[in-house]
Write a protein that holds these residues in place. Structure first.
Motif, PDB file in Angstrom:
ATOM      1  N   CYS A  93       0.851  -1.187   0.000  1.00  0.00           N
ATOM      2  CA  CYS A  93       0.000   0.000   0.000  1.00  0.00           C
ATOM      3  C   CYS A  93       0.891   1.242   0.000  1.00  0.00           C
ATOM      4  N   GLY A  94       0.420   2.297  -0.614  1.00  0.00           N
ATOM      5  CA  GLY A  94       1.224   3.509  -0.757  1.00  0.00           C
ATOM      6  C   GLY A  94       1.340   4.275   0.541  1.00  0.00           C
ATOM      7  N   MET A  95       1.894   3.628   1.558  1.00  0.00           N
ATOM      8  CA  MET A  95       2.005   4.234   2.886  1.00  0.00           C
ATOM      9  C   MET A  95       3.332   3.811   3.507  1.00  0.00           C
ATOM     10  N   TRP A  96       4.010   4.753   4.151  1.00  0.00           N
ATOM     11  CA  TRP A  96       5.238   4.447   4.890  1.00  0.00           C
ATOM     12  C   TRP A  96       5.181   5.306   6.135  1.00  0.00           C
ATOM     13  N   ASN A  97       4.366   4.884   7.096  1.00  0.00           N
ATOM     14  CA  ASN A  97       4.006   5.793   8.162  1.00  0.00           C
ATOM     15  C   ASN A  97       3.724   5.086   9.487  1.00  0.00           C
ATOM     16  N   ASP A  98       3.165   5.827  10.405  1.00  0.00           N
ATOM     17  CA  ASP A  98       2.870   5.401  11.767  1.00  0.00           C
ATOM     18  C   ASP A  98       1.417   4.952  11.836  1.00  0.00           C
ATOM     19  N   PHE A  99       1.197   3.705  12.255  1.00  0.00           N
ATOM     20  CA  PHE A  99      -0.167   3.186  12.356  1.00  0.00           C
ATOM     21  C   PHE A  99      -0.704   3.254  13.784  1.00  0.00           C
ATOM     22  N   GLY A 100      -0.191   4.194  14.555  1.00  0.00           N
ATOM     23  CA  GLY A 100      -0.620   4.325  15.944  1.00  0.00           C
ATOM     24  C   GLY A 100      -1.863   5.158  16.155  1.00  0.00           C
ATOM     25  N   THR A 101      -2.459   5.683  15.080  1.00  0.00           N
ATOM     26  CA  THR A 101      -3.653   6.509  15.227  1.00  0.00           C
ATOM     27  C   THR A 101      -4.808   5.932  14.420  1.00  0.00           C
ATOM     28  N   PRO A 102      -6.046   6.137  14.878  1.00  0.00           N
ATOM     29  CA  PRO A 102      -7.208   5.637  14.132  1.00  0.00           C
ATOM     30  C   PRO A 102      -7.291   6.204  12.720  1.00  0.00           C
ATOM     31  N   VAL A 103      -6.828   7.431  12.533  1.00  0.00           N
ATOM     32  CA  VAL A 103      -6.885   8.043  11.200  1.00  0.00           C
ATOM     33  C   VAL A 103      -6.043   7.253  10.213  1.00  0.00           C
ATOM     34  N   TYR A 137       2.994  -0.736  14.577  1.00  0.00           N
ATOM     35  CA  TYR A 137       2.182  -1.623  13.739  1.00  0.00           C
ATOM     36  C   TYR A 137       1.790  -2.926  14.429  1.00  0.00           C
ATOM     37  N   ALA A 138       2.561  -3.366  15.441  1.00  0.00           N
ATOM     38  CA  ALA A 138       2.454  -4.727  15.953  1.00  0.00           C
ATOM     39  C   ALA A 138       1.069  -5.080  16.488  1.00  0.00           C
ATOM     40  N   ARG A 139       0.337  -4.098  17.006  1.00  0.00           N
ATOM     41  CA  ARG A 139      -0.999  -4.369  17.538  1.00  0.00           C
ATOM     42  C   ARG A 139      -2.100  -4.152  16.511  1.00  0.00           C
ATOM     43  N   PHE A 140      -1.701  -3.738  15.309  1.00  0.00           N
ATOM     44  CA  PHE A 140      -2.725  -3.388  14.328  1.00  0.00           C
ATOM     45  C   PHE A 140      -2.618  -4.154  13.013  1.00  0.00           C
ATOM     46  N   THR A 141      -1.457  -4.133  12.366  1.00  0.00           N
ATOM     47  CA  THR A 141      -1.374  -4.701  11.028  1.00  0.00           C
ATOM     48  C   THR A 141      -1.532  -6.228  10.967  1.00  0.00           C
ATOM     49  N   GLN A 143      -3.767  -7.940  12.520  1.00  0.00           N
ATOM     50  CA  GLN A 143      -5.212  -8.109  12.407  1.00  0.00           C
ATOM     51  C   GLN A 143      -5.703  -7.645  11.039  1.00  0.00           C
ATOM     52  N   TRP A 144      -5.065  -6.607  10.507  1.00  0.00           N
ATOM     53  CA  TRP A 144      -5.373  -6.190   9.125  1.00  0.00           C
ATOM     54  C   TRP A 144      -5.150  -7.357   8.171  1.00  0.00           C
ATOM     55  N   ALA A 145      -4.018  -8.054   8.324  1.00  0.00           N
ATOM     56  CA  ALA A 145      -3.707  -9.192   7.458  1.00  0.00           C
ATOM     57  C   ALA A 145      -4.758 -10.287   7.591  1.00  0.00           C
ATOM     58  N   ALA A 146      -5.159 -10.577   8.815  1.00  0.00           N
ATOM     59  CA  ALA A 146      -6.172 -11.610   9.035  1.00  0.00           C
ATOM     60  C   ALA A 146      -7.505 -11.217   8.405  1.00  0.00           C
ATOM     61  N   THR A 147      -7.871  -9.944   8.553  1.00  0.00           N
ATOM     62  CA  THR A 147      -9.134  -9.460   8.003  1.00  0.00           C
ATOM     63  C   THR A 147      -9.130  -9.526   6.481  1.00  0.00           C
ATOM     64  N   GLN A 148      -8.041  -9.104   5.861  1.00  0.00           N
ATOM     65  CA  GLN A 148      -7.972  -9.118   4.403  1.00  0.00           C
ATOM     66  C   GLN A 148      -8.012 -10.540   3.859  1.00  0.00           C
ATOM     67  N   TYR A 149      -7.313 -11.460   4.525  1.00  0.00           N
ATOM     68  CA  TYR A 149      -7.295 -12.841   4.049  1.00  0.00           C
ATOM     69  C   TYR A 149      -8.664 -13.484   4.191  1.00  0.00           C
ATOM     70  N   GLU A 150      -9.368 -13.148   5.228  1.00  0.00           N
ATOM     71  CA  GLU A 150     -10.711 -13.685   5.416  1.00  0.00           C
ATOM     72  C   GLU A 150     -11.638 -13.217   4.300  1.00  0.00           C
ATOM     73  N   LYS A 151     -11.442 -11.981   3.850  1.00  0.00           N
ATOM     74  CA  LYS A 151     -12.285 -11.424   2.784  1.00  0.00           C
ATOM     75  C   LYS A 151     -11.864 -11.892   1.398  1.00  0.00           C
TER      76      LYS A 151
END
Length: 227
Positions: A93-103, A137-141, A143-151
């Protein structure tokens, strides 16, 4: 009379069996190069299929069978060329950033949805990582991977590219791309000078049960071209 829309597509299945990556049930050894969107003569990536076929042919001539895109996704032409030439693609994904915020977390989900809608049908598209060396990222991505694979199980998903956190080889992800494997022998190291000349890294992966790609092994800046 209304014309019936047509579509070109390919069929393949990518799965994992412990540390092995399988295409249509057969173990595949990925040998990918790194693309940072480096098109110095134009300042933007090639947008036509023939240019991408030339790029891929050079990679294949060097014995490579895939390309990883560092924090970006190539245009449609790259996927089309790779489909036709039996070459594997691993966009990010076109992102190289901090995933610590809901935004930023929501932005990743939005970006993922757009990327998969545009390119998800291409058989060359076998892996997807959310970002290169993300922060918080460790607490977020994972789960992102699991969600995407499920879909959408047409490809495998990582928790990020780079780093060496245990979350990257958790049960939520389908593959990992990392510098070192947590808990492995020799510090779990997956790259260093001796490794470039045939070192055996099986001990580093003793506690890992997903396919792992070593992150940015032996980076040399070069622009190989065909004659």
């Amino acid at each position: 009379m209304t014309a019936i829309p047509s579509a070109v597509f390919g069929l393949r299945e990518i799965t994992a069996n412990d540390k092995d990556l399988l295409i249509n049930g057969r173990v595949v050894n990925l040998r990918t190069t790194h693309s940072g969107g480096d098109f110095p003569l134009t300042g933007y990536p090639a947008m036509d299929v023939e240019s991408w076929k030339k790029i891929i042919k050079v990679c294949q001539d060097y014995g490579l069978n895939g390309m990883r895109f560092h924090s970006w996704c190539p245009p449609e032409a790259a996927f089309t060329a790779a489909d036709e030439m039996g070459f594997y693609l691993a966009p990010e994904c076109g992102m190289w950033n901090d995933f610590g915020t809901p935004v930023m977390q929501q932005r990743l989900y939005d970006e993922t949805a757009r990327l998969l809608q545009a390119y998800g049908n291409h058989p060359s598209f076998i892996l997807l990582s959310p970002s290169n060396e993300p922060r918080n990222y460790a607490r977020f991505t994972p789960q992102w991977a699991a969600t995407q694979y499920e879909k959408d199980k047409r490809r495998l998903y990582a928790a990020g590219t780079g780093w060496s956190d245990a979350s990257q080889v958790s049960s939520n992800v389908q593959y990992a791309a990392m510098v070192a494997a947590p808990g492995g022998r020799g510090g779990g190291q997956l790259r260093n000078a001796s490794g470039w000349f045939g070192r055996d890294y099986r001990g580093a992966l003793q506690n890992v049960h997903v396919p792992v790609l070593a992150h940015e092994v032996g980076q040399w800046c070069a622009y190989p071209t065909s004659t």
